[in-house]
Scaffold this active site. Structure first.
Site, PDB file in Angstrom:
ATOM      1  N   CYS A 121     -23.072  45.636 -12.903  1.00 24.94           N
ATOM      2  CA  CYS A 121     -24.479  45.731 -12.526  1.00 24.94           C
ATOM      3  C   CYS A 121     -24.590  46.812 -11.469  1.00 24.94           C
ATOM      4  O   CYS A 121     -23.580  47.234 -10.895  1.00 24.94           O
ATOM      5  CB  CYS A 121     -24.982  44.397 -11.972  1.00 24.94           C
ATOM      6  N   CYS A 123     -27.076  46.578  -8.818  1.00 24.07           N
ATOM      7  CA  CYS A 123     -27.912  46.203  -7.670  1.00 24.07           C
ATOM      8  C   CYS A 123     -27.196  46.262  -6.331  1.00 24.07           C
ATOM      9  O   CYS A 123     -27.834  46.517  -5.306  1.00 24.07           O
ATOM     10  CB  CYS A 123     -28.578  44.847  -7.889  1.00 24.07           C
ATOM     11  N   CYS A 131     -31.260  46.506 -10.297  1.00 26.30           N
ATOM     12  CA  CYS A 131     -30.090  46.451 -11.179  1.00 26.30           C
ATOM     13  C   CYS A 131     -29.963  47.708 -12.046  1.00 26.30           C
ATOM     14  O   CYS A 131     -29.103  47.782 -12.924  1.00 26.30           O
ATOM     15  CB  CYS A 131     -30.160  45.206 -12.055  1.00 26.30           C
ATOM     16  N   LYS A 196     -30.718  35.522 -18.610  1.00 32.17           N
ATOM     17  CA  LYS A 196     -30.717  35.493 -17.153  1.00 32.17           C
ATOM     18  C   LYS A 196     -32.164  35.522 -16.681  1.00 32.17           C
ATOM     19  O   LYS A 196     -32.916  36.451 -16.981  1.00 32.17           O
ATOM     20  CB  LYS A 196     -29.949  36.692 -16.596  1.00 32.17           C
ATOM     21  N   ARG A 206     -28.065  37.076  -2.798  1.00 29.90           N
ATOM     22  CA  ARG A 206     -28.558  38.401  -2.393  1.00 29.90           C
ATOM     23  C   ARG A 206     -28.168  38.703  -0.955  1.00 29.90           C
ATOM     24  O   ARG A 206     -27.936  39.850  -0.604  1.00 29.90           O
ATOM     25  CB  ARG A 206     -30.056  38.512  -2.628  1.00 29.90           C
ATOM     26  N   GLU A 234     -32.791  36.684 -26.839  1.00 35.42           N
ATOM     27  CA  GLU A 234     -31.851  37.442 -26.002  1.00 35.42           C
ATOM     28  C   GLU A 234     -30.406  37.183 -26.444  1.00 35.42           C
ATOM     29  O   GLU A 234     -29.605  38.100 -26.565  1.00 35.42           O
ATOM     30  CB  GLU A 234     -31.999  37.049 -24.521  1.00 35.42           C
ATOM     31  N   LYS A 249     -28.255  31.508 -17.247  1.00 35.06           N
ATOM     32  CA  LYS A 249     -28.214  31.552 -15.786  1.00 35.06           C
ATOM     33  C   LYS A 249     -29.625  31.515 -15.231  1.00 35.06           C
ATOM     34  O   LYS A 249     -30.459  32.279 -15.701  1.00 35.06           O
ATOM     35  CB  LYS A 249     -27.507  32.846 -15.363  1.00 35.06           C
ATOM     36  N   SER A 275     -25.893  30.543  -6.713  1.00 36.05           N
ATOM     37  CA  SER A 275     -25.775  30.382  -5.261  1.00 36.05           C
ATOM     38  C   SER A 275     -26.749  29.340  -4.686  1.00 36.05           C
ATOM     39  O   SER A 275     -26.350  28.506  -3.881  1.00 36.05           O
ATOM     40  CB  SER A 275     -25.988  31.730  -4.572  1.00 36.05           C
ATOM     41  N   TYR A 314     -19.335  28.259  -7.478  1.00 39.92           N
ATOM     42  CA  TYR A 314     -18.748  28.455  -6.143  1.00 39.92           C
ATOM     43  C   TYR A 314     -18.004  27.203  -5.672  1.00 39.92           C
ATOM     44  O   TYR A 314     -17.292  27.242  -4.682  1.00 39.92           O
ATOM     45  CB  TYR A 314     -19.855  28.829  -5.137  1.00 39.92           C
TER      46      TYR A 314
END
Ligand code: PBG
Length: 325
Positions: A121, A123, A131, A196, A206, A234, A249, A275, A314
């Protein structure tokens, strides 16, 4: 047709052994992917404020962490890079000496058997924080796709096993597959962030990856949370373009999407427990409001039950410890 009192569903819930025997869903650490943030600099191991227990590592600090991850039996790592400099086209993303490229080479030279996946990506690498490349005030699809293909090649050259485009440009899987094959990387797989969504659950990430859009938002390329049929389109498109693994996601608020994708397609399906989902659990647990272990295992089991083969989370390291007991 038998009913109560002959039928008593509680019979098979009487004790742990019976409950385990009829359990339909089982978490396995080998299906879990752990995201890792790699930063420039030396000697850095810096905790992310909004994500307790998650750190940014400089390349020289990675080897200990990665050995631990491999020993825990975690299926794979997913690398995100924080470069020292950003520019309009995100050129540090395809620099052979870039952060992710260095990290991959380092990890592959010490633990070659660990599966290394790289986020593809722009970003983290663009001054705009978008992105893709901004041209005339818009993220230009086709120009971005060309650059993403270069990024993927540079990751493959460094030794990545799987590249994971997370940008949501149209046609990027096709472009990446073609460029990989032309360059002799037929065996590098693509895990595509297919469905996504433009989600506020990415907030803590972020901060972690320093990649907030400086102007506007990501709704012009990421999906509207209100849509599910579009998610199937998609996924269909990414499969047609050559994706090996598809992804939904975020995960927790999108279990219906996971379930529909699983019922509709036969490709391996990953779900990203993002996150914000992690930080909510951590915050509540810190306040003593939730039982962290029980809630985490329940969430991950639900994501798997919905139909995910693979979970990116995570929580991977703590889950490894809990499952091994
Ligand atoms: C980059 C990217 C993002 C995440 C993964 N890759 C952020 C975004 O799209 O804004 C989010 C991951 C997370 O929240 O854990 N495109």
């Amino acid at each position: 047709m038998a009913g109560f009192p002959q039928v008593r569903l509680r019979r098979l819930r009487q004790n742990v052994a019976l409950r385990r025997m009829i359990s339909e869903t089982k978490l396995d650490i080998r299906n879990i992917i752990y995201p890792l943030f790699v930063t420039y600099g030396e000697g850095v191991k810096q905790e992310i404020d909004a994500m307790p227990g998650i750190f940014r590592f400089s390349v020289d600090k990675l080897s200990g962490e990665v050995s631990e991850i491999a020993e825990l039996g975690i299926g794979a790592i997913l690398l995100f890079g924080l470069p020292p400099t950003k520019d309009e086209i995100g050129s540090s993303a395809f620099d052979p000496q870039g952060i992710v490229q260095q990290a991959v080479r380092g990890i592959k030279s010490t633990i070659p058997e660990l599966v290394v996946i790289t986020d593809v990506c722009l970003c983290e690498y663009t001054t705009s924080g978008h992105c893709g490349v901004v041209l005339n005030g818009e993220v230009d699809n086709d120009k971005t796709v060309e650059i993403l293909a270069k990024v993927a090649i540079s990751h493959a050259e460094a030794g990545a096993d799987v590249v994971a485009p997370s940008d949501m440009m149209d046609g990027r899987v096709k472009a990446i597959r073609e460029r990989l094959d032309d360059s002799g990387y037929q065996n590098v797989a693509i895990m595509s962030y297919s469905a996504k969504y433009a989600s506020s659950f990415y907030g803590p990430f972020r901060e972690a990856a320093n990649c907030s859009p400086q102007l506007g938002d990501r709704r012009g390329y990421q999906m509207n949370p209100a849509n599910i049929r579009e998610a199937l389109r998609e996924v269909e498109q990414d499969i047609a373009e050559g994706a090996d693994i598809v992804m939904v996601k975020p995960a927790l608020a999108y279990l219906d999407v996971i379930s529909r994708v699983r019922a509709t397609f036969n490709h391996p399906l990953a779900a990203y427990n993002v996150s914000g989902e992690y930080s909510m659990v951590k915050a509540a647990a810190r306040n003593g409001w939730l039982d962290e272990r029980e809630v985490t295992l329940e969430i991950l089991t639900a994501i798997k039950r919905a139909g995910a083969d693979i979970i990116i989370t995570y929580h991977a390291k703590e889950v490894a410890e809990w499952l091994s007991k």
